[in-house]
Design an enzyme around this catalytic site. Structure first.
Site, PDB file in Angstrom:
ATOM      1  N   TYR A   1     -22.410 -70.462  41.604  1.00 41.37           N
ATOM      2  CA  TYR A   1     -21.726 -69.200  41.318  1.00 41.37           C
ATOM      3  C   TYR A   1     -22.374 -68.458  40.149  1.00 41.37           C
ATOM      4  O   TYR A   1     -22.669 -67.260  40.235  1.00 41.37           O
ATOM      5  CB  TYR A   1     -20.231 -69.413  41.023  1.00 41.37           C
ATOM      6  CG  TYR A   1     -19.670 -68.205  40.328  1.00 41.37           C
ATOM      7  CD1 TYR A   1     -19.439 -67.040  41.039  1.00 41.37           C
ATOM      8  CD2 TYR A   1     -19.480 -68.184  38.942  1.00 41.37           C
ATOM      9  CE1 TYR A   1     -19.006 -65.884  40.408  1.00 41.37           C
ATOM     10  CE2 TYR A   1     -19.044 -67.048  38.301  1.00 41.37           C
ATOM     11  CZ  TYR A   1     -18.814 -65.889  39.034  1.00 41.37           C
ATOM     12  OH  TYR A   1     -18.412 -64.741  38.411  1.00 41.37           O
TER      13      TYR A   1
ATOM     14  N   TYR B   1     -13.143 -77.226  27.784  1.00 41.97           N
ATOM     15  CA  TYR B   1     -14.274 -77.602  28.638  1.00 41.97           C
ATOM     16  C   TYR B   1     -15.563 -77.596  27.821  1.00 41.97           C
ATOM     17  O   TYR B   1     -16.501 -76.830  28.063  1.00 41.97           O
ATOM     18  CB  TYR B   1     -14.390 -76.660  29.844  1.00 41.97           C
ATOM     19  CG  TYR B   1     -13.151 -76.646  30.701  1.00 41.97           C
ATOM     20  CD1 TYR B   1     -12.967 -77.584  31.713  1.00 41.97           C
ATOM     21  CD2 TYR B   1     -12.147 -75.716  30.476  1.00 41.97           C
ATOM     22  CE1 TYR B   1     -11.814 -77.582  32.497  1.00 41.97           C
ATOM     23  CE2 TYR B   1     -10.995 -75.709  31.245  1.00 41.97           C
ATOM     24  CZ  TYR B   1     -10.838 -76.642  32.253  1.00 41.97           C
ATOM     25  OH  TYR B   1      -9.695 -76.644  33.022  1.00 41.97           O
TER      26      TYR B   1
ATOM     27  N   LEU C   1     -11.808 -72.810  23.372  1.00 40.21           N
ATOM     28  CA  LEU C   1     -12.072 -72.356  24.740  1.00 40.21           C
ATOM     29  C   LEU C   1     -11.961 -73.489  25.754  1.00 40.21           C
ATOM     30  O   LEU C   1     -11.832 -73.243  26.943  1.00 40.21           O
ATOM     31  CB  LEU C   1     -13.478 -71.734  24.840  1.00 40.21           C
ATOM     32  CG  LEU C   1     -13.575 -70.217  24.698  1.00 40.21           C
ATOM     33  CD1 LEU C   1     -15.028 -69.781  24.797  1.00 40.21           C
ATOM     34  CD2 LEU C   1     -12.746 -69.499  25.754  1.00 40.21           C
TER      35      LEU C   1
ATOM     36  N   CYS D   1      -8.008 -54.701  55.980  1.00 36.32           N
ATOM     37  CA  CYS D   1      -7.506 -56.023  55.592  1.00 36.32           C
ATOM     38  C   CYS D   1      -6.604 -56.618  56.671  1.00 36.32           C
ATOM     39  O   CYS D   1      -5.477 -56.140  56.893  1.00 36.32           O
ATOM     40  CB  CYS D   1      -6.748 -55.912  54.271  1.00 36.32           C
ATOM     41  SG  CYS D   1      -6.136 -57.497  53.661  1.00 36.32           S
TER      42      CYS D   1
ATOM     43  N   CYS E   1      -5.225 -50.289  47.363  1.00 39.91           N
ATOM     44  CA  CYS E   1      -6.484 -50.980  47.641  1.00 39.91           C
ATOM     45  C   CYS E   1      -7.421 -50.125  48.484  1.00 39.91           C
ATOM     46  O   CYS E   1      -7.017 -49.615  49.548  1.00 39.91           O
ATOM     47  CB  CYS E   1      -6.186 -52.294  48.366  1.00 39.91           C
ATOM     48  SG  CYS E   1      -7.689 -53.228  48.770  1.00 39.91           S
TER      49      CYS E   1
ATOM     50  N   GLU F   1     -20.355 -65.209  31.703  1.00 37.66           N
ATOM     51  CA  GLU F   1     -20.032 -65.995  32.896  1.00 37.66           C
ATOM     52  C   GLU F   1     -19.754 -67.454  32.547  1.00 37.66           C
ATOM     53  O   GLU F   1     -18.861 -68.075  33.129  1.00 37.66           O
ATOM     54  CB  GLU F   1     -21.161 -65.893  33.923  1.00 37.66           C
ATOM     55  CG  GLU F   1     -21.279 -64.526  34.580  1.00 37.66           C
ATOM     56  CD  GLU F   1     -20.056 -64.148  35.405  1.00 37.66           C
ATOM     57  OE1 GLU F   1     -19.276 -65.053  35.781  1.00 37.66           O
ATOM     58  OE2 GLU F   1     -19.876 -62.955  35.661  1.00 37.66           O
TER      59      GLU F   1
ATOM     60  N   CYS G   1      -1.350 -53.596  47.436  1.00 37.96           N
ATOM     61  CA  CYS G   1      -2.043 -53.229  48.672  1.00 37.96           C
ATOM     62  C   CYS G   1      -2.087 -51.717  48.885  1.00 37.96           C
ATOM     63  O   CYS G   1      -3.058 -51.192  49.447  1.00 37.96           O
ATOM     64  CB  CYS G   1      -1.369 -53.904  49.870  1.00 37.96           C
ATOM     65  SG  CYS G   1      -1.492 -55.723  49.845  1.00 37.96           S
TER      66      CYS G   1
ATOM     67  N   ASP H   1     -16.372 -66.043  43.085  1.00 33.82           N
ATOM     68  CA  ASP H   1     -15.449 -66.670  42.134  1.00 33.82           C
ATOM     69  C   ASP H   1     -14.055 -66.662  42.738  1.00 33.82           C
ATOM     70  O   ASP H   1     -13.876 -66.361  43.922  1.00 33.82           O
ATOM     71  CB  ASP H   1     -15.494 -65.943  40.784  1.00 33.82           C
ATOM     72  CG  ASP H   1     -14.876 -64.545  40.838  1.00 33.82           C
ATOM     73  OD1 ASP H   1     -14.651 -64.014  41.965  1.00 33.82           O
ATOM     74  OD2 ASP H   1     -14.610 -63.979  39.761  1.00 33.82           O
TER      75      ASP H   1
END
Length: 359
Positions: free
Chosen positions: A120, A83, A81, A210, A204, A38, A201, A138
């Site tokens: 999160y 950050y 990666l 939806c 789904c 994560e 869609c 997320d």
């Protein structure tokens, strides 16, 4: 009316992704692997993360091994990666967890107290690793939610409202009895079906529920406010090599972008261009050392909040004086021990070498 958790979990049981950090059906999740994945996945794609994740768990198979590792080793494996504050916080968090006997807290509140873990990530680890009945929100879950409920207010202003709506998705007993699978099913639905530009869609499991699909606006959601133009900042970096092939590197300040990483020396970035004379005033110096700096060109590097234009100067000297390499500097030789170099600095070095200054 909420969409059916049974429909989503039935779809997930057939189509779930196989990922190196994800437990197989019937197995319990490893909190260390869930947490590590994560943190790596923030601002980064699954495809990009997988090789980094695999190298990390090979080098640091558990949180105690990561805690014991030197920070430079952690940064070296993280390099590329981006950050980099995430890597420093990752290491700090591992040390806190190791001091607790290697056990992560098993609640959202406990996880939030650890370095580098925000709302999160705490929810994701709590749901996936510890079976807490929470919905981690997320980008995938945000998109699914905005489309399900036809939420048309633009991001980022609508983010809080979308998150509140997403938190209702696990309202039935089945979702709450399988919190780990439900959270990961939402991730997979957003990643594989409810994709940003061309949602599938017809495939789904929540198509019938939806509102965005019924109104014909699903592909346009979530909407985003117009972005302001990304500002430009300017830098200058110096690539100095000696006759033995050693290159001068310095450690950047701990705080700020690329904090704590090794890189080419240069002044702080600013909002106006550097003239050559201004830049050379910040070039590495030593008594009685005469250096001829040649401009190799300019590197463009896009960060999240600004674009950097960095002028690159290159020079070759016979040998590095001891006075030039102090507490925060080093001479790195190709083929030597791994050094954590961010992608910006690697781009600068490639440009400097391409100018044949060192031949």
């Amino acid at each position: 009316m909420l969409p059916s958790s049974a429909d989503l979990l039935r779809w997930y049981d057939r189509h779930r992704r196989t990922l190196p950090w994800r437990a197989l059906p019937g197995q319990g999740a490893d909190p260390y692997r869930v947490w590590l994945s994560e943190i790596m996945l923030q601002q980064t794609t699954v495809t990009a993360v997988i090789p980094y994740f695999e190298r990390f768990v090979d080098a640091f198979p558990d949180v105690t091994a990561l805690a014991r590792a030197p920070q430079d080793r952690v940064l070296a494996l993280w390099a590329g990666l981006g950050y980099y504050a995430r890597a420093r916080n990752l290491h700090a968090c591992a040390q806190v967890v190791a001091a607790r006997g290697g056990q992560f807290p098993d609640t959202v509140e406990g996880l939030r107290e650890l370095p580098g873990i925000g709302p999160y990530t705490a929810a994701a680890v709590a749901a996936i690793a510890f079976g807490r009945a929470v919905v981690p929100v997320d980008g995938n879950v945000e998109r699914v939610t905005a489309r399900l409920f036809a939420m048309t207010d633009p991001l980022p202003g609508a983010r809080r409202a979308i998150a509140r709506q997403a938190e209702t998705l696990n309202g039935d007993a089945l979702a709450r009895s399988r919190p780990s699978d439900f959270a990961q099913a939402l991730f997979d639905l957003g990643a594989g079906i409810c994709t940003p530009r061309t949602p599938a869609c017809a495939l789904c499991p929540w198509r019938g529920a939806c509102a965005g699909q019924r109104q014909g606006i699903a592909a346009t959601l979530p909407r985003r406010a117009a972005k302001a133009a990304r500002p430009i900042r300017y830098g200058a970096h110096f690539c100095m090599v000696d006759a033995a092939g050693g290159m001068l590197l310095v450690r950047r300040p701990e705080k700020g972008l690329l904090g704590g990483m090794m890189g080419l020396p240069g002044p702080l970035w600013r909002d106006t261009p550097w003239t050559k004379a201004e830049a050379l005033a910040h070039a590495p110096k030593a008594p009685r050392l005469r250096v001829e700096w040649l401009r190799a060109g300019r590197v463009k590097h896009v960060f999240t909040h600004f674009t950097l234009l960095a002028d690159i100067y290159a020079a070759r000297i016979p040998a590095f004086p001891n006075s030039m390499v102090g507490e925060d500097g080093m001479v790195h030789h190709a083929g030597g021990a791994a050094v954590a170099l961010p992608s910006l600095m690697r781009k600068c070095m490639v440009l400097a070498r391409s100018g044949n200054v060192f031949d």
